[in-house]
Design a protein around this motif. Structure first.
Motif, PDB file in Angstrom:
ATOM      1  N   SER A  53       0.809  -1.215   0.000  1.00 52.19           N
ATOM      2  CA  SER A  53       0.000   0.000   0.000  1.00 52.19           C
ATOM      3  C   SER A  53       0.846   1.271   0.000  1.00 52.19           C
ATOM      4  CB  SER A  53      -0.960   0.004   1.187  1.00 52.19           C
ATOM      5  OG  SER A  53      -0.239  -0.156   2.394  1.00 52.19           O
ATOM      6  N   ALA A  54       2.176   1.150   0.214  1.00 47.95           N
ATOM      7  CA  ALA A  54       3.062   2.313   0.193  1.00 47.95           C
ATOM      8  C   ALA A  54       3.698   2.530  -1.177  1.00 47.95           C
ATOM      9  CB  ALA A  54       4.161   2.155   1.242  1.00 47.95           C
ATOM     10  N   ILE A  55       3.530   1.573  -2.091  1.00 47.05           N
ATOM     11  CA  ILE A  55       4.135   1.683  -3.423  1.00 47.05           C
ATOM     12  C   ILE A  55       3.175   2.460  -4.325  1.00 47.05           C
ATOM     13  CG2 ILE A  55       5.010   0.434  -5.424  1.00 47.05           C
ATOM     14  CD1 ILE A  55       5.618  -1.915  -3.484  1.00 47.05           C
ATOM     15  N   GLU A  56       3.549   3.708  -4.609  1.00 45.94           N
ATOM     16  CA  GLU A  56       2.675   4.584  -5.389  1.00 45.94           C
ATOM     17  C   GLU A  56       2.808   4.341  -6.892  1.00 45.94           C
ATOM     18  OE1 GLU A  56       1.218   9.071  -4.882  1.00 45.94           O
ATOM     19  OE2 GLU A  56       3.388   8.867  -5.106  1.00 45.94           O
ATOM     20  N   THR A  57       4.038   4.224  -7.379  1.00 43.66           N
ATOM     21  CA  THR A  57       4.231   3.965  -8.805  1.00 43.66           C
ATOM     22  C   THR A  57       5.327   2.927  -9.013  1.00 43.66           C
ATOM     23  OG1 THR A  57       5.849   5.749  -9.077  1.00 43.66           O
ATOM     24  CG2 THR A  57       3.542   6.296  -9.515  1.00 43.66           C
ATOM     25  N   VAL A  58       5.220   2.240 -10.138  1.00 42.97           N
ATOM     26  CA  VAL A  58       6.215   1.256 -10.569  1.00 42.97           C
ATOM     27  C   VAL A  58       6.526   1.556 -12.034  1.00 42.97           C
ATOM     28  CG1 VAL A  58       6.690  -1.196 -10.944  1.00 42.97           C
ATOM     29  CG2 VAL A  58       5.229  -0.503  -9.016  1.00 42.97           C
ATOM     30  N   THR A  59       7.795   1.834 -12.332  1.00 44.91           N
ATOM     31  CA  THR A  59       8.192   2.094 -13.716  1.00 44.91           C
ATOM     32  C   THR A  59       9.428   1.268 -14.054  1.00 44.91           C
ATOM     33  OG1 THR A  59       9.502   4.018 -13.052  1.00 44.91           O
ATOM     34  CG2 THR A  59       7.250   4.436 -13.790  1.00 44.91           C
ATOM     35  N   ILE A  60       9.609   1.025 -15.347  1.00 47.35           N
ATOM     36  CA  ILE A  60      10.776   0.280 -15.789  1.00 47.35           C
ATOM     37  C   ILE A  60      11.623   1.155 -16.685  1.00 47.35           C
ATOM     38  CG2 ILE A  60       9.671  -1.981 -15.591  1.00 47.35           C
ATOM     39  CD1 ILE A  60       9.324  -1.951 -18.649  1.00 47.35           C
ATOM     40  N   GLY A  61      12.894   0.824 -16.772  1.00 49.43           N
ATOM     41  CA  GLY A  61      13.819   1.536 -17.637  1.00 49.43           C
ATOM     42  C   GLY A  61      15.141   0.808 -17.651  1.00 49.43           C
ATOM     43  N   ASP A  62      16.162   1.487 -18.135  1.00 51.59           N
ATOM     44  CA  ASP A  62      17.506   0.931 -18.180  1.00 51.59           C
ATOM     45  C   ASP A  62      18.470   1.969 -17.624  1.00 51.59           C
ATOM     46  OD1 ASP A  62      16.967  -1.591 -19.581  1.00 51.59           O
ATOM     47  OD2 ASP A  62      16.462  -0.314 -21.284  1.00 51.59           O
ATOM     48  N   THR A  63      19.546   1.478 -17.016  1.00 51.37           N
ATOM     49  CA  THR A  63      20.588   2.380 -16.529  1.00 51.37           C
ATOM     50  C   THR A  63      21.416   2.863 -17.706  1.00 51.37           C
ATOM     51  OG1 THR A  63      22.223   0.623 -16.235  1.00 51.37           O
ATOM     52  CG2 THR A  63      20.742   1.065 -14.368  1.00 51.37           C
ATOM     53  N   SER A  64      22.364   3.756 -17.457  1.00 48.94           N
ATOM     54  CA  SER A  64      23.224   4.255 -18.530  1.00 48.94           C
ATOM     55  C   SER A  64      24.108   3.149 -19.103  1.00 48.94           C
ATOM     56  CB  SER A  64      24.093   5.404 -18.015  1.00 48.94           C
ATOM     57  OG  SER A  64      24.897   4.960 -16.939  1.00 48.94           O
ATOM     58  N   THR A  65      24.296   2.070 -18.328  1.00 47.91           N
ATOM     59  CA  THR A  65      25.080   0.928 -18.822  1.00 47.91           C
ATOM     60  C   THR A  65      24.178  -0.161 -19.392  1.00 47.91           C
ATOM     61  OG1 THR A  65      25.125  -0.039 -16.601  1.00 47.91           O
ATOM     62  CG2 THR A  65      26.995   1.360 -17.238  1.00 47.91           C
ATOM     63  N   MET A  66      22.920   0.191 -19.637  1.00 49.67           N
ATOM     64  CA  MET A  66      21.925  -0.701 -20.263  1.00 49.67           C
ATOM     65  C   MET A  66      21.537  -1.904 -19.407  1.00 49.67           C
ATOM     66  SD  MET A  66      21.218   1.123 -22.752  1.00 49.67           S
ATOM     67  CE  MET A  66      19.988   0.087 -23.478  1.00 49.67           C
ATOM     68  N   GLU A  67      21.587  -1.750 -18.097  1.00 47.95           N
ATOM     69  CA  GLU A  67      21.093  -2.801 -17.221  1.00 47.95           C
ATOM     70  C   GLU A  67      19.640  -2.492 -16.888  1.00 47.95           C
ATOM     71  OE1 GLU A  67      24.548  -4.727 -14.698  1.00 47.95           O
ATOM     72  OE2 GLU A  67      24.334  -2.603 -14.219  1.00 47.95           O
ATOM     73  N   PRO A  68      18.777  -3.506 -16.858  1.00 51.24           N
ATOM     74  CA  PRO A  68      17.362  -3.279 -16.559  1.00 51.24           C
ATOM     75  C   PRO A  68      17.180  -2.719 -15.145  1.00 51.24           C
ATOM     76  CG  PRO A  68      17.727  -5.501 -17.403  1.00 51.24           C
ATOM     77  CD  PRO A  68      19.064  -4.908 -17.129  1.00 51.24           C
ATOM     78  N   GLU A  69      16.294  -1.732 -15.029  1.00 47.85           N
ATOM     79  CA  GLU A  69      16.040  -1.107 -13.734  1.00 47.85           C
ATOM     80  C   GLU A  69      14.543  -1.000 -13.493  1.00 47.85           C
ATOM     81  OE1 GLU A  69      17.505   2.674 -11.077  1.00 47.85           O
ATOM     82  OE2 GLU A  69      17.502   2.906 -13.249  1.00 47.85           O
ATOM     83  N   LEU A  70      14.170  -1.231 -12.267  1.00 49.50           N
ATOM     84  CA  LEU A  70      12.792  -1.098 -11.805  1.00 49.50           C
ATOM     85  C   LEU A  70      12.798   0.046 -10.800  1.00 49.50           C
ATOM     86  CD1 LEU A  70       9.945  -2.439 -11.732  1.00 49.50           C
ATOM     87  CD2 LEU A  70      10.821  -3.919  -9.942  1.00 49.50           C
ATOM     88  N   SER A  71      11.954   1.056 -11.007  1.00 43.12           N
ATOM     89  CA  SER A  71      11.907   2.200 -10.098  1.00 43.12           C
ATOM     90  C   SER A  71      10.566   2.224  -9.370  1.00 43.12           C
ATOM     91  CB  SER A  71      12.076   3.505 -10.869  1.00 43.12           C
ATOM     92  OG  SER A  71      13.345   3.545 -11.467  1.00 43.12           O
ATOM     93  N   LEU A  72      10.647   2.343  -8.052  1.00 43.84           N
ATOM     94  CA  LEU A  72       9.454   2.411  -7.220  1.00 43.84           C
ATOM     95  C   LEU A  72       9.397   3.766  -6.552  1.00 43.84           C
ATOM     96  CD1 LEU A  72       9.779  -1.014  -5.341  1.00 43.84           C
ATOM     97  CD2 LEU A  72       8.658  -0.563  -7.522  1.00 43.84           C
ATOM     98  N   SER A  73       8.200   4.330  -6.463  1.00 48.63           N
ATOM     99  CA  SER A  73       7.978   5.532  -5.681  1.00 48.63           C
ATOM    100  C   SER A  73       7.242   5.090  -4.423  1.00 48.63           C
ATOM    101  CB  SER A  73       7.147   6.547  -6.457  1.00 48.63           C
ATOM    102  OG  SER A  73       6.879   7.674  -5.645  1.00 48.63           O
ATOM    103  N   ILE A  74       7.900   5.285  -3.273  1.00 55.23           N
ATOM    104  CA  ILE A  74       7.371   4.833  -1.986  1.00 55.23           C
ATOM    105  C   ILE A  74       6.891   6.043  -1.185  1.00 55.23           C
ATOM    106  CG2 ILE A  74       7.885   3.532   0.121  1.00 55.23           C
ATOM    107  CD1 ILE A  74       8.504   1.819  -2.278  1.00 55.23           C
ATOM    108  N   VAL A  75       5.662   5.990  -0.689  1.00 55.42           N
ATOM    109  CA  VAL A  75       5.118   7.059   0.153  1.00 55.42           C
ATOM    110  C   VAL A  75       5.640   6.861   1.574  1.00 55.42           C
ATOM    111  CG1 VAL A  75       3.030   8.107   1.072  1.00 55.42           C
ATOM    112  CG2 VAL A  75       3.052   7.219  -1.266  1.00 55.42           C
TER     113      VAL A  75
END
Length: 127
Positions: A53-75
């Motif tokens: 219930s504290a996880i507001e958003t979940v997004t995906i992307g890649d780092t500058s070295t092209m490694e997969p990254e998952l970003s969470l916004s926590i309230v």
């Protein structure tokens, strides 16, 4: 990864090792109740629990070295947002984008369900 951190009636949905969270090697465990982050370097440290219930958003992307990254916004309790990046490090000839995508889908599902049931509830993260 064992399961010494599970509560009664808690089951593991996904687990992974060799992820980097804020430059710290870690393991992540997604259960039917919460997201657990374990510092791989220091077994004596308590794991970090993040309620869905504290996880507001979940997004995906890649780092500058092209490694997969998952970003969470926590309230947080003070109503601020804390960004938590989970990098799926890729040893030579390993591709982990599919694993990151699976984690993103599951985290979105469980966080939306938790917020529909309980609303957006703040987390208390340890440094």
């Amino acid at each position: 990864m064992g399961s010494p951190y599970l509560n009664n009636n808690e089951t593991i949905i996904l687990s992974t090792h060799n992820v980097i969270i804020s430059t710290i090697p870690a393991e992540a465990i997604l259960t039917n109740q919460r997201l657990i982050i374990v510092d791989s370097r220091h077994a004596q440290l308590l794991p970090q629990d993040i309620p869905f219930s504290a996880i507001e958003t979940v997004t995906i992307g890649d780092t500058s070295t092209m490694e997969p990254e998952l970003s969470l916004s926590i309230v947080m309790k003070d109503e601020t947002r804390h960004s938590l990046g989970i990098i799926f490090s890729q040893p030579l000839k390993t591709r982990r984008a599919g694993e990151r995508d699976e984690w993103a889908v599951k985290l979105k599902e469980v966080s939306v369900a938790a917020q529909q049931e309980h609303g957006l509830a703040p987390a208390e993260l340890q440094p």
